[in-house]
Design an enzyme around this catalytic site. Structure first.
Site, PDB file in Angstrom:
ATOM      1  N   CYS A  91       5.250  -0.346   7.471  1.00 10.63           N
ATOM      2  CA  CYS A  91       4.935   0.789   6.613  1.00 10.63           C
ATOM      3  C   CYS A  91       6.350   1.205   5.822  1.00 10.63           C
ATOM      4  CB  CYS A  91       4.538   2.262   7.370  1.00 10.63           C
ATOM      5  SG  CYS A  91       4.349   3.682   6.444  1.00 10.63           S
ATOM      6  N   GLU A 135      -3.344   3.443   5.170  1.00  9.31           N
ATOM      7  CA  GLU A 135      -3.031   4.390   4.103  1.00  9.31           C
ATOM      8  C   GLU A 135      -4.280   5.773   4.341  1.00  9.31           C
ATOM      9  OE1 GLU A 135      -0.550   3.734   2.578  1.00  9.31           O
ATOM     10  OE2 GLU A 135      -0.761   1.451   2.936  1.00  9.31           O
ATOM     11  N   HIS A 152      -2.404   7.892   6.476  1.00  5.86           N
ATOM     12  CA  HIS A 152      -1.446   8.992   5.744  1.00  5.86           C
ATOM     13  C   HIS A 152      -1.900  10.083   5.519  1.00  5.86           C
ATOM     14  CE1 HIS A 152       2.333   6.452   6.175  1.00  5.86           C
ATOM     15  NE2 HIS A 152       1.498   5.269   5.632  1.00  5.86           N
ATOM     16  N   GLY A 190       0.759  -1.289   0.045  1.00  5.73           N
ATOM     17  CA  GLY A 190      -0.022  -0.013  -0.069  1.00  5.73           C
ATOM     18  C   GLY A 190       0.786   1.149   0.096  1.00  5.73           C
TER      19      GLY A 190
HETATM   20 NI    NI Z   1       2.141   3.354   5.534  1.00  2.00          NI
END
Ligand code: NI
Length: 167
Positions: free
Chosen positions: A91, A134, A137, A46
């Site tokens: 991540c 995601e 973010h 992702g």
């Molecule tokens: Ni991430």
């Protein structure tokens, strides 16, 4: 298309809140292609536009082993969420760190696709976790920020040391 540079935690730019895409233009489609190339090359499952220093609401996800099931979500919004799941997340902006994070087990998301058309996605399991990761973010939140302050301080020290060792 191009491989883009992925911002690394604790880069302050990762805390930028993304703005909504007003129209899905060729520029956005090019961004999505470059993001996909960057994510597959990393490799990751992702990527949010925030991570490549573009602060617009665009996320991409592909949890398949074959790298041919790309989900593109533009202006994603969670309309329903249920259950709880604890998944050990990683991540691309926080390399080498994996921590168990509690999130909803199932989510319903509405978003625009690459053609600018509305769609609804119902997800559970890893896909649901990834969507929530995601989307965080896009509001400037990194998964490690769910951890205790003490753990976050240790993590930042560890990451700074790691960065120093890279020549
Ligand atoms: Ni991430």
């Amino acid at each position: 298309m191009a491989i883009l540079k992925i911002l690394q935690y604790p880069d302050e730019r990762l805390h930028t809140v993304a703005t909504k895409v007003s129209e899905v233009t060729d520029e956005i489609r090019t961004l999505v292609q470059s993001m996909a190339e960057t994510m597959y090359a990393a490799p990751g499952i992702g990527l949010a536009a925030t991570q490549v220093d573009v602060h617009q609401c665009v996320i991409i996800i592909d949890i398949s082993d074959t790298h041919d099931l790309l989900h593109v979500l533009i202006n994603p919004e969670i309309t329903a969420a249920s259950g709880k799941s604890d998944y050990e997340e990683g991540c691309l902006s926080v390399p080498g760190i994996f921590e168990k994070i509690r999130r909803a087990e199932r989510v319903t998301v509405k978003a625009l696709n690459i053609k600018g058309k509305h769609f609804i996605l119902e997800a559970d399991g890893l896909l649901a976790v990834c969507i929530q990761h995601e989307m965080d973010h896009l509001i400037g939140k990194i998964f490690v920020e769910y951890l205790s302050q003490l753990k976050q301080t240790r993590l930042r020290k560890k990451l700074t040391k790691q960065q120093r060792r890279v020549m």
